[in-house]
Design a protein around this motif. Structure first.
Motif, PDB file in Angstrom:
ATOM      1  N   UNK A 111       1.734 -10.658  -8.721  1.00  0.00           N
ATOM      2  CA  UNK A 111       3.126 -10.438  -8.293  1.00  0.00           C
ATOM      3  C   UNK A 111       4.018 -11.582  -8.764  1.00  0.00           C
ATOM      4  N   UNK A 112       3.536 -12.807  -8.659  1.00  0.00           N
ATOM      5  CA  UNK A 112       4.311 -13.955  -9.163  1.00  0.00           C
ATOM      6  C   UNK A 112       4.527 -13.825 -10.670  1.00  0.00           C
ATOM      7  N   UNK A 113       3.488 -13.418 -11.385  1.00  0.00           N
ATOM      8  CA  UNK A 113       3.618 -13.254 -12.838  1.00  0.00           C
ATOM      9  C   UNK A 113       4.603 -12.154 -13.190  1.00  0.00           C
ATOM     10  N   UNK A 114       4.610 -11.073 -12.416  1.00  0.00           N
ATOM     11  CA  UNK A 114       5.558  -9.982 -12.666  1.00  0.00           C
ATOM     12  C   UNK A 114       6.997 -10.466 -12.508  1.00  0.00           C
ATOM     13  N   UNK A 115       7.243 -11.320 -11.533  1.00  0.00           N
ATOM     14  CA  UNK A 115       8.576 -11.888 -11.356  1.00  0.00           C
ATOM     15  C   UNK A 115       8.944 -12.778 -12.552  1.00  0.00           C
ATOM     16  N   UNK A 116       7.991 -13.543 -13.053  1.00  0.00           N
ATOM     17  CA  UNK A 116       8.237 -14.386 -14.233  1.00  0.00           C
ATOM     18  C   UNK A 116       8.569 -13.529 -15.451  1.00  0.00           C
ATOM     19  N   UNK A 117       7.813 -12.455 -15.651  1.00  0.00           N
ATOM     20  CA  UNK A 117       8.059 -11.561 -16.788  1.00  0.00           C
ATOM     21  C   UNK A 117       9.449 -10.936 -16.661  1.00  0.00           C
ATOM     22  N   UNK A 118       9.833 -10.526 -15.463  1.00  0.00           N
ATOM     23  CA  UNK A 118      11.153  -9.923 -15.266  1.00  0.00           C
ATOM     24  C   UNK A 118      12.262 -10.909 -15.632  1.00  0.00           C
ATOM     25  N   UNK A 119      12.097 -12.166 -15.263  1.00  0.00           N
ATOM     26  CA  UNK A 119      13.116 -13.153 -15.599  1.00  0.00           C
ATOM     27  C   UNK A 119      13.111 -13.449 -17.099  1.00  0.00           C
ATOM     28  N   UNK A 120      11.939 -13.512 -17.713  1.00  0.00           N
ATOM     29  CA  UNK A 120      11.872 -13.714 -19.168  1.00  0.00           C
ATOM     30  C   UNK A 120      12.613 -12.574 -19.873  1.00  0.00           C
ATOM     31  N   UNK A 121      12.417 -11.340 -19.425  1.00  0.00           N
ATOM     32  CA  UNK A 121      13.117 -10.194 -20.031  1.00  0.00           C
ATOM     33  C   UNK A 121      14.625 -10.336 -19.912  1.00  0.00           C
ATOM     34  N   UNK A 126       0.806  -1.219   0.000  1.00  0.00           N
ATOM     35  CA  UNK A 126       0.000   0.000   0.000  1.00  0.00           C
ATOM     36  C   UNK A 126       0.844   1.276   0.000  1.00  0.00           C
ATOM     37  N   UNK A 127       2.035   1.228   0.588  1.00  0.00           N
ATOM     38  CA  UNK A 127       2.905   2.395   0.650  1.00  0.00           C
ATOM     39  C   UNK A 127       3.557   2.615  -0.715  1.00  0.00           C
ATOM     40  N   UNK A 128       3.375   3.811  -1.274  1.00  0.00           N
ATOM     41  CA  UNK A 128       3.878   4.113  -2.619  1.00  0.00           C
ATOM     42  C   UNK A 128       5.399   4.066  -2.708  1.00  0.00           C
ATOM     43  N   UNK A 129       6.099   4.518  -1.667  1.00  0.00           N
ATOM     44  CA  UNK A 129       7.564   4.477  -1.681  1.00  0.00           C
ATOM     45  C   UNK A 129       8.058   3.039  -1.693  1.00  0.00           C
ATOM     46  N   UNK A 130       7.439   2.198  -0.876  1.00  0.00           N
ATOM     47  CA  UNK A 130       7.814   0.787  -0.863  1.00  0.00           C
ATOM     48  C   UNK A 130       7.517   0.126  -2.207  1.00  0.00           C
ATOM     49  N   UNK A 131       6.381   0.468  -2.785  1.00  0.00           N
ATOM     50  CA  UNK A 131       5.995  -0.095  -4.071  1.00  0.00           C
ATOM     51  C   UNK A 131       7.024   0.281  -5.145  1.00  0.00           C
ATOM     52  N   UNK A 132       7.439   1.547  -5.168  1.00  0.00           N
ATOM     53  CA  UNK A 132       8.428   2.004  -6.139  1.00  0.00           C
ATOM     54  C   UNK A 132       9.764   1.281  -5.940  1.00  0.00           C
ATOM     55  N   UNK A 133      10.167   1.130  -4.687  1.00  0.00           N
ATOM     56  CA  UNK A 133      11.404   0.418  -4.365  1.00  0.00           C
ATOM     57  C   UNK A 133      11.344  -1.028  -4.887  1.00  0.00           C
ATOM     58  N   UNK A 134      10.227  -1.691  -4.681  1.00  0.00           N
ATOM     59  CA  UNK A 134      10.062  -3.076  -5.132  1.00  0.00           C
ATOM     60  C   UNK A 134      10.060  -3.145  -6.658  1.00  0.00           C
ATOM     61  N   UNK A 135       9.378  -2.216  -7.318  1.00  0.00           N
ATOM     62  CA  UNK A 135       9.385  -2.193  -8.783  1.00  0.00           C
ATOM     63  C   UNK A 135      10.807  -2.040  -9.319  1.00  0.00           C
ATOM     64  N   UNK A 136      11.618  -1.213  -8.683  1.00  0.00           N
ATOM     65  CA  UNK A 136      13.006  -1.044  -9.100  1.00  0.00           C
ATOM     66  C   UNK A 136      13.783  -2.340  -8.932  1.00  0.00           C
ATOM     67  N   UNK A 137      13.545  -3.031  -7.823  1.00  0.00           N
ATOM     68  CA  UNK A 137      14.222  -4.319  -7.591  1.00  0.00           C
ATOM     69  C   UNK A 137      13.804  -5.336  -8.642  1.00  0.00           C
ATOM     70  N   UNK A 138      12.520  -5.360  -8.978  1.00  0.00           N
ATOM     71  CA  UNK A 138      12.025  -6.309  -9.982  1.00  0.00           C
ATOM     72  C   UNK A 138      12.611  -5.977 -11.350  1.00  0.00           C
ATOM     73  N   UNK A 139      12.698  -4.705 -11.683  1.00  0.00           N
ATOM     74  CA  UNK A 139      13.259  -4.298 -12.975  1.00  0.00           C
ATOM     75  C   UNK A 139      14.729  -4.681 -13.095  1.00  0.00           C
ATOM     76  N   UNK A 140      15.424  -4.825 -11.979  1.00  0.00           N
ATOM     77  CA  UNK A 140      16.848  -5.161 -11.989  1.00  0.00           C
ATOM     78  C   UNK A 140      17.102  -6.672 -11.962  1.00  0.00           C
ATOM     79  N   UNK A 141      16.058  -7.485 -11.969  1.00  0.00           N
ATOM     80  CA  UNK A 141      16.231  -8.937 -11.920  1.00  0.00           C
ATOM     81  C   UNK A 141      17.053  -9.398 -13.104  1.00  0.00           C
ATOM     82  N   UNK A 142      18.073 -10.218 -12.790  1.00  0.00           N
ATOM     83  CA  UNK A 142      18.974 -10.706 -13.828  1.00  0.00           C
ATOM     84  C   UNK A 142      19.212 -12.216 -13.742  1.00  0.00           C
TER      85      UNK A 142
END
Length: 181
Positions: free
Chosen positions: A45-55, A6-22
């Motif tokens: 959320x599970x699907x977003x992690x899958x998409x990040x790894x596919x990328x 629910x916290x926007x700052x936490x959400x942004x932080x998590x999105x950045x971490x997901x975008x950096x998945x390698x």
């Protein structure tokens, strides 16, 4: 989902971490952190992690585009896609029996037709599944690279990803439109 973080700052932080998945390890780290901080992962959320790894995997495989929606998945390797196992193409065309086509003229590309159910949740799962499966088979990927055994995402994917191979590192521009099904 809106109510998972629910916290926007936490959400942004998590999105950045997901975008950096390698790597699978990165996925596991983010997944573990999410579960520790916010509880069980909802399906989006599970699907977003899958998409990040596919990328990430697609970038290493020199793929310039992956798009999928409405029962059609398109994979376009860039000119440097040296990891593509060309010798696998005839066998894959046979295995997929008319559902997979390969166009070599112009911009080479693979097009896979897959069934849709009309259920957004099921169709998103199917799109992710066929993407993971086809990448594993086209590039002889080690199932640890993409199949995420530890995340228990799919038994079928584990079965299809037994083939071994090596991937190389490069950067690409990739789009996976799971929300347009």
């Amino acid at each position: 989902p809106e109510n998972y973080i629910v916290n926007e700052e936490q959400k942004l932080e998590i999105y950045k971490r997901i975008a950096a998945i390698d790597s699978v390890s990165d996925v596991e780290d983010v997944r573990d952190e999410l579960m520790d901080r916010f509880g069980n992962l909802p399906l989006p959320a599970r699907n977003l992690l899958r998409v990040a790894l596919i990328r990430s995997v697609a970038a290493r495989l020199d793929l310039s585009e992956i798009t999928g929606n409405g029962g059609s998945l398109k994979i376009i390797p860039d000119a440097e896609a040296k990891g593509l196992k060309v010798e696998n193409i005839p066998r894959l065309l046979q295995v997929y029996r008319g559902h997979l086509t390969f166009t070599a003229k112009g911009t080479p590309q693979f097009q896979l037709k897959y069934p849709v159910s009309g259920s957004l949740v099921k169709d998103e799962e199917t799109l992710l599944q066929v993407t993971e499966d086809l990448l594993c088979l086209l590039f002889n990927l080690d199932c640890n690279i993409l199949c995420l055994q530890s995340l228990l995402l799919s038994n079928l994917l584990l079965f299809n990803c037994i083939l071994k191979g090596v991937i190389k590192v490069n950067v690409c521009n990739l789009e996976l439109n799971i929300d347009e099904i």
